[in-house]
Design a protein around this motif. Structure first.
Motif, PDB file in Angstrom:
ATOM      1  N   GLU A  76      11.502  -0.507  -7.246  1.00 38.72           N
ATOM      2  CA  GLU A  76      12.346  -1.698  -7.167  1.00 38.72           C
ATOM      3  C   GLU A  76      11.781  -2.687  -6.158  1.00 38.72           C
ATOM      4  O   GLU A  76      11.733  -3.905  -6.418  1.00 38.72           O
ATOM      5  CB  GLU A  76      13.761  -1.291  -6.769  1.00 38.72           C
ATOM      6  N   LYS A  77      11.290  -2.174  -5.025  1.00 36.83           N
ATOM      7  CA  LYS A  77      10.728  -3.054  -3.995  1.00 36.83           C
ATOM      8  C   LYS A  77       9.455  -3.746  -4.488  1.00 36.83           C
ATOM      9  O   LYS A  77       9.265  -4.944  -4.273  1.00 36.83           O
ATOM     10  CB  LYS A  77      10.445  -2.253  -2.723  1.00 36.83           C
ATOM     11  N   ILE A  78       8.598  -2.986  -5.134  1.00 35.09           N
ATOM     12  CA  ILE A  78       7.330  -3.582  -5.549  1.00 35.09           C
ATOM     13  C   ILE A  78       7.528  -4.560  -6.712  1.00 35.09           C
ATOM     14  O   ILE A  78       6.794  -5.544  -6.851  1.00 35.09           O
ATOM     15  CB  ILE A  78       6.306  -2.474  -5.903  1.00 35.09           C
ATOM     16  N   GLU A  79       8.549  -4.324  -7.524  1.00 29.04           N
ATOM     17  CA  GLU A  79       8.841  -5.272  -8.606  1.00 29.04           C
ATOM     18  C   GLU A  79       9.332  -6.591  -8.025  1.00 29.04           C
ATOM     19  O   GLU A  79       8.890  -7.666  -8.443  1.00 29.04           O
ATOM     20  CB  GLU A  79       9.877  -4.690  -9.559  1.00 29.04           C
ATOM     21  N   LYS A  80      10.226  -6.526  -7.053  1.00 26.68           N
ATOM     22  CA  LYS A  80      10.718  -7.752  -6.425  1.00 26.68           C
ATOM     23  C   LYS A  80       9.590  -8.479  -5.701  1.00 26.68           C
ATOM     24  O   LYS A  80       9.488  -9.714  -5.751  1.00 26.68           O
ATOM     25  CB  LYS A  80      11.840  -7.414  -5.439  1.00 26.68           C
ATOM     26  N   LEU A 123      -4.142   0.050  -8.211  1.00 26.27           N
ATOM     27  CA  LEU A 123      -3.884   0.820  -9.431  1.00 26.27           C
ATOM     28  C   LEU A 123      -3.359   2.196  -9.045  1.00 26.27           C
ATOM     29  O   LEU A 123      -3.999   2.912  -8.266  1.00 26.27           O
ATOM     30  CB  LEU A 123      -5.167   0.984 -10.250  1.00 26.27           C
ATOM     31  N   ASN A 124      -2.200   2.560  -9.580  1.00 29.07           N
ATOM     32  CA  ASN A 124      -1.679   3.913  -9.403  1.00 29.07           C
ATOM     33  C   ASN A 124      -1.545   4.577 -10.770  1.00 29.07           C
ATOM     34  O   ASN A 124      -1.038   3.971 -11.715  1.00 29.07           O
ATOM     35  CB  ASN A 124      -0.306   3.895  -8.715  1.00 29.07           C
ATOM     36  N   ILE A 125      -2.036   5.809 -10.879  1.00 27.67           N
ATOM     37  CA  ILE A 125      -2.030   6.544 -12.144  1.00 27.67           C
ATOM     38  C   ILE A 125      -1.091   7.733 -12.005  1.00 27.67           C
ATOM     39  O   ILE A 125      -1.333   8.641 -11.196  1.00 27.67           O
ATOM     40  CB  ILE A 125      -3.453   7.026 -12.499  1.00 27.67           C
ATOM     41  N   ARG A 135       0.825  -1.213   0.000  1.00 30.91           N
ATOM     42  CA  ARG A 135       0.000   0.000   0.000  1.00 30.91           C
ATOM     43  C   ARG A 135       0.862   1.268   0.000  1.00 30.91           C
ATOM     44  O   ARG A 135       0.457   2.304  -0.549  1.00 30.91           O
ATOM     45  CB  ARG A 135      -0.926  -0.003   1.206  1.00 30.91           C
ATOM     46  N   LYS A 136       2.041   1.192   0.572  1.00 33.86           N
ATOM     47  CA  LYS A 136       2.937   2.346   0.555  1.00 33.86           C
ATOM     48  C   LYS A 136       3.714   2.432  -0.769  1.00 33.86           C
ATOM     49  O   LYS A 136       3.885   3.507  -1.332  1.00 33.86           O
ATOM     50  CB  LYS A 136       3.926   2.263   1.734  1.00 33.86           C
ATOM     51  N   TRP A 137       4.145   1.288  -1.258  1.00 34.20           N
ATOM     52  CA  TRP A 137       5.000   1.291  -2.441  1.00 34.20           C
ATOM     53  C   TRP A 137       4.245   1.658  -3.723  1.00 34.20           C
ATOM     54  O   TRP A 137       4.769   2.380  -4.564  1.00 34.20           O
ATOM     55  CB  TRP A 137       5.627  -0.098  -2.629  1.00 34.20           C
ATOM     56  N   TYR A 138       3.004   1.133  -3.859  1.00 31.83           N
ATOM     57  CA  TYR A 138       2.357   1.252  -5.172  1.00 31.83           C
ATOM     58  C   TYR A 138       1.967   2.682  -5.520  1.00 31.83           C
ATOM     59  O   TYR A 138       1.776   3.013  -6.686  1.00 31.83           O
ATOM     60  CB  TYR A 138       1.157   0.302  -5.267  1.00 31.83           C
ATOM     61  N   VAL A 139       1.850   3.573  -4.528  1.00 34.16           N
ATOM     62  CA  VAL A 139       1.479   4.965  -4.807  1.00 34.16           C
ATOM     63  C   VAL A 139       2.703   5.861  -4.984  1.00 34.16           C
ATOM     64  O   VAL A 139       2.578   7.060  -5.237  1.00 34.16           O
ATOM     65  CB  VAL A 139       0.576   5.538  -3.695  1.00 34.16           C
ATOM     66  N   SER A 140       3.885   5.264  -4.877  1.00 35.83           N
ATOM     67  CA  SER A 140       5.122   6.038  -5.015  1.00 35.83           C
ATOM     68  C   SER A 140       5.791   5.724  -6.350  1.00 35.83           C
ATOM     69  O   SER A 140       5.749   4.586  -6.818  1.00 35.83           O
ATOM     70  CB  SER A 140       6.078   5.700  -3.866  1.00 35.83           C
ATOM     71  N   VAL A 141       6.397   6.749  -6.944  1.00 30.61           N
ATOM     72  CA  VAL A 141       7.120   6.540  -8.200  1.00 30.61           C
ATOM     73  C   VAL A 141       8.630   6.641  -7.992  1.00 30.61           C
ATOM     74  O   VAL A 141       9.382   6.743  -8.958  1.00 30.61           O
ATOM     75  CB  VAL A 141       6.661   7.546  -9.277  1.00 30.61           C
ATOM     76  N   SER A 142       9.068   6.602  -6.743  1.00 30.73           N
ATOM     77  CA  SER A 142      10.511   6.648  -6.490  1.00 30.73           C
ATOM     78  C   SER A 142      11.148   5.356  -6.969  1.00 30.73           C
ATOM     79  O   SER A 142      10.516   4.294  -6.989  1.00 30.73           O
ATOM     80  CB  SER A 142      10.784   6.834  -4.993  1.00 30.73           C
ATOM     81  N   ASP A 143      12.401   5.447  -7.358  1.00 32.98           N
ATOM     82  CA  ASP A 143      13.120   4.260  -7.828  1.00 32.98           C
ATOM     83  C   ASP A 143      13.148   3.175  -6.758  1.00 32.98           C
ATOM     84  O   ASP A 143      13.024   1.981  -7.072  1.00 32.98           O
ATOM     85  CB  ASP A 143      14.555   4.634  -8.220  1.00 32.98           C
TER      86      ASP A 143
END
Length: 284
Positions: A170-174, A228-230, A158-166
């Motif tokens: 990287e965390k949400i991809e892993k 979903l994050n836009i 919930r914290k990662w998906y709304v952020s566009v920081s690298d």
């Protein structure tokens, strides 16, 4: 006919039988209906290798019978078509000429119009014809994830998906590699919003209005959670971005190049034929 076919099959499958392998020529005739003929080769081409003698015999009987029926039907149609025959002959000739022209045009286009369309030409066309590229769909860039309801670390998601920081990406991809059912990353290109919402068990009565007031969404059902994050959005009625319509522009410009080349080719043919006397206007 069974006896004839049995003998035919013997010769096809076992060339040693009958007349020293029959010594049939490649064009030896099996059946004739007036001026139409059906040869050994015609039959052998339609019987696969490796099937049993019984299957081959049945296949041969069906093939020959169908050919005879078709030939007789052709003859009956020819004899009874009446006044329509002239029209049919004309249509066949027109189709033949059209097919030959089409094949010829494809060949000269392939040889002469094969060079790609430069990006400069594409951008120039886009800038000069923007009115052609008004959106009739909503586009978004962002991230979509579907995970089981019992997946670990959902509070982190919930914290990662709304952020566009690298770091967050990287965390949400892993995380998604291990846990996600769907992981769609489209921060770097535009997608049709409709292609995303069909994956989400939620009604969007007015997708455009939803996009005006929302940048992210979390929805759950009994088995999964949908995130979903836009990051960007372009709504219906806006100008389509160049990178979204670039492939379409390439096709349009290539088609225009083909039309222009064929028109010029035709004009040159006409001019040269008049000049060298191939074309003569009898009224002159």
């Amino acid at each position: 006919m069974k006896q004839v076919l049995s003998f035919i099959l013997c010769v096809i499958l076992f060339p040693a039988c009958g007349r020293s392998g029959m010594e049939q020529s490649s064009g030896e005739i099996l059946v004739r209906v007036k001026d139409k003929i059906f040869t050994w080769d015609d039959l052998k081409r339609q019987i696969p290798n490796g099937i049993s003698s019984a299957d081959s015999l049945m296949r041969a009987e069906n093939i020959i019978k169908k050919w005879v029926v078709d030939a007789l039907m052709d003859e009956a149609a020819y004899q009874n078509i009446g006044d329509d025959k002239a029209e049919i002959d004309q249509l066949v000739n027109e189709y033949r000429r059209s097919l030959m022209r089409h094949r010829f045009q494809e060949r000269i286009i392939r040889d002469k119009v094969s060079a790609g369309i430069s990006e400069y030409e594409q951008v120039k066309y886009y800038e000069e014809n923007k009115q052609q590229f008004v959106l009739n769909k909503n586009l978004i860039r962002g991230l979509f994830i579907k995970v089981p309801v019992d997946a670990p670390g959902l509070n982190n998601v919930r914290k990662w998906y709304v952020s566009v920081s690298d770091e967050s990406l990287e965390k949400i991809e892993k995380y998604s590699i291990q846990n996600a059912i769907i992981y769609d990353y489209f921060y770097d290109h535009w997608v049709n919003f409709d292609e995303i919402i069909v994956k989400i068990p939620h009604r969007f009565p007015n997708p455009t209005q939803f996009l005006r007031t929302n940048n992210h969404l979390e929805i759950s059902d009994s088995t999964h959670i949908y995130f979903l994050n836009i990051s960007e959005k372009l709504l219906v009625g806006n100008m389509a971005p160049f990178d979204y319509v670039q492939t379409q522009i390439q096709g349009m410009l290539m088609n225009k190049r083909k039309i222009d080349y064929l028109r010029e080719f035709g004009e040159n043919l006409y001019r040269d034929a008049v000049k060298n006397g191939t074309v003569k206007f009898m009224t002159e």
